[in-house]
Design a protein around this motif. Structure first.
Motif, PDB file in Angstrom:
ATOM      1  N   GLU A   1       0.825  -1.215   0.000  1.00  0.00           N
ATOM      2  CA  GLU A   1       0.000   0.000   0.000  1.00  0.00           C
ATOM      3  C   GLU A   1       0.861   1.267   0.000  1.00  0.00           C
ATOM      4  O   GLU A   1       0.633   2.200  -0.763  1.00  0.00           O
ATOM      5  CB  GLU A   1      -0.936   0.002   1.223  1.00  0.00           C
ATOM      6  CG  GLU A   1      -2.083  -0.975   1.043  1.00  0.00           C
ATOM      7  CD  GLU A   1      -2.822  -1.298   2.337  1.00  0.00           C
ATOM      8  OE1 GLU A   1      -2.489  -0.721   3.393  1.00  0.00           O
ATOM      9  OE2 GLU A   1      -3.737  -2.154   2.288  1.00  0.00           O
TER      10      GLU A   1
ATOM     11  N   SER B   1       2.614   1.733  -3.327  1.00  0.00           N
ATOM     12  CA  SER B   1       1.671   2.194  -4.334  1.00  0.00           C
ATOM     13  C   SER B   1       1.479   3.720  -4.237  1.00  0.00           C
ATOM     14  O   SER B   1       1.436   4.418  -5.250  1.00  0.00           O
ATOM     15  CB  SER B   1       0.348   1.451  -4.141  1.00  0.00           C
ATOM     16  OG  SER B   1      -0.608   1.962  -5.005  1.00  0.00           O
ATOM     17  N   GLU B   2       1.407   4.234  -2.994  1.00  0.00           N
ATOM     18  CA  GLU B   2       1.292   5.693  -2.820  1.00  0.00           C
ATOM     19  C   GLU B   2       2.549   6.390  -3.341  1.00  0.00           C
ATOM     20  O   GLU B   2       2.476   7.410  -4.018  1.00  0.00           O
ATOM     21  CB  GLU B   2       1.167   6.045  -1.329  1.00  0.00           C
ATOM     22  CG  GLU B   2      -0.191   5.722  -0.716  1.00  0.00           C
ATOM     23  CD  GLU B   2      -0.108   5.707   0.818  1.00  0.00           C
ATOM     24  OE1 GLU B   2      -1.006   5.108   1.406  1.00  0.00           O
ATOM     25  OE2 GLU B   2       0.864   6.253   1.395  1.00  0.00           O
TER      26      GLU B   2
END
Ligand code: AMP
Length: 395
Positions: free
Chosen positions: A80, A83-84
């Motif tokens: 996560e 991905s950011e």
């Protein structure tokens, strides 16, 4: 033998297995990533591969799941966060090998990213099992190792895999680590001063042995200094000390002397009854350690002495804090050394672990030439040991 780097390969459309070090610290309760430095450190290589339109397969371990699937150690939060950071979807399968993973990797588009689940969910990873290594290799066309922090471990994803992939090399981070640490061993500008601190001398004996003959001076601090002082026949009160290493420490001192390498020991200490914030402290000289107090930091005279030597240096390597820097007021020595190293104008290399926290705490990290991402790996490198993660790429 010269290593290839990721820049040496035609990456477009290729399946690139990139071993990264995403072993990030996490909040014990929530699992949230408490420091994403390691993810950030891998970004140059990741972005390079993506710009070249590789099909990028990232792999890492996280924590110590002991060869079993353990949700506490899932790489999901890393997927996560990544991905950011790269502003792109990160495909996250629930394993690192097997038919499901093979299908995902087969179908992935150029320029897309897969992050495999924790390699250490399989006991074969740490066992460097050949069949497991071959399975990982089967996912890719090119193998790139950018995980310097685990380069001193011969595991499937850091070493074994390389035997099954003809096209292999280092990533940009690993290349930088090898360049700076290699410079220390091969062509340091002189004077070359090494500062060694921390709790245990036993972890650093190999490094000291190898650095005698390469450095001009070693400044010893932290609790490891007490083995040296004991070796010199001085009392160390209740200080943390590896008594059984006093003889080795004495031998190191005489070997250094015969090789013309100066080893400096602390001349004074901040002592207290125990490690407690804002404890009552005293400054004592090395000759006058009270029998009932422990040395928890270097004293002001030592700080001045070491700062003077640091000021003369053209190359500096530092590993290990000068005292119990986590607990003020015992952080003074470490903070002063950090500032002196940062302001020295020398080429400065910090060897991972607590020394990195120390330069961060002192607010001087941006003034350090190179901060290594691998504590243990950087020490083994400087011991002159060929790291398995690098050696595997040379064949
Ligand atoms: P190392 O992992 O060997 O680099 O050791 C780092 C640890 O050494 C830190 O947690 C420091 O608190 C500890 N340390 C440094 N100096 C002392 C000291 N004089 N007494 C006890 N612990 C120390």
């Amino acid at each position: 033998m010269a290593l290839k780097t990721i820049r040496d390969f035609e990456l477009e459309g290729k399946r690139v297995f990139l071993r990264v070090d995403f072993n990030v610290p996490q909040d014990k309760q929530t699992g949230a990533i408490s420091d994403d430095t390691r993810i950030q450190a891998a970004l140059p290589t990741i972005n390079f591969a993506l710009e070249k339109k590789a099909r990028l397969i990232l792999a890492s371990h996280l924590g110590r799941p002991k060869g079993k699937v353990d949700p506490t150690f899932t790489l999901m939060p890393v997927a996560e966060r990544l991905s950011e950071l790269i502003e792109k979807d990160v495909i996250f399968p629930d394993d690192c090998v097997g038919d499901g993973v093979k299908k995902i990797v087969r179908e992935m588009e150029p320029g897309s990213v897969v992050l495999l689940e924790n390699l250490r969910f399989h006991p074969e990873e740490e066992a460097n099992d050949p069949a497991f290594s071959e399975k990982l290799a089967g996912l890719c066309d090119i193998y790139i190792n950018d995980a310097f922090g685990t380069a001193h471990r011969a595991h499937s994803s850091t070493a074994g895999i390389a035997a099954y992939v003809p096209d292999k090399g280092v990533g940009l981070l690993m290349e930088k680590e090898i360049e700076y640490l290699g410079k220390l061993l091969e062509s340091p500008e002189r004077p070359f001063v090494t500062i060694l601190g921390g709790a245990k001398v036993s972890d650093k004996i190999g490094v000291i042995q190898n650095l005698i003959g390469k450095v001009d001076e070693i400044l010893i601090c932290g609790a490891m200094a007490y083995a040296f002082l004991l070796g010199r026949g001085l009392a160390v009160g209740t200080s943390l000390v590896e008594e059984d290493k006093a003889k080795t420490a004495a031998e190191i001192l005489s070997r250094a002397e015969s090789r013309g390498v100066k080893i400096l020991l602390p001349v004074d200490h901040v002592v207290a009854k125990a490690v407690e914030p804002n404890a009552e402290t005293k400054i004592v000289s090395s000759e006058k350690m009270p029998f009932d107090l422990m040395g928890l930091d270097i004293g002001p005279k030592t700080i001045e002495l070491y700062k003077k030597e640091i000021g003369k240096a053209k190359t500096i390597f530092w590993n290990g804090p000068a005292g119990v820097f986590e607990t003020p007021p015992f952080d003074q020595g470490t903070m002063e050394l950090a500032k002196a190293v940062a302001g020295s104008g020398a080429m400065t290399v910090i060897g991972g672990g607590d020394s990195v926290s120390a330069v961060n705490k002192a607010g001087v990290a941006d003034k350090i030439t190179h901060i290594s991402t691998g504590g243990g790996a950087s020490l083994e490198f400087l011991e002159g040991i060929k790291l398995p993660g690098i050696a595997a790429l040379e064949s």
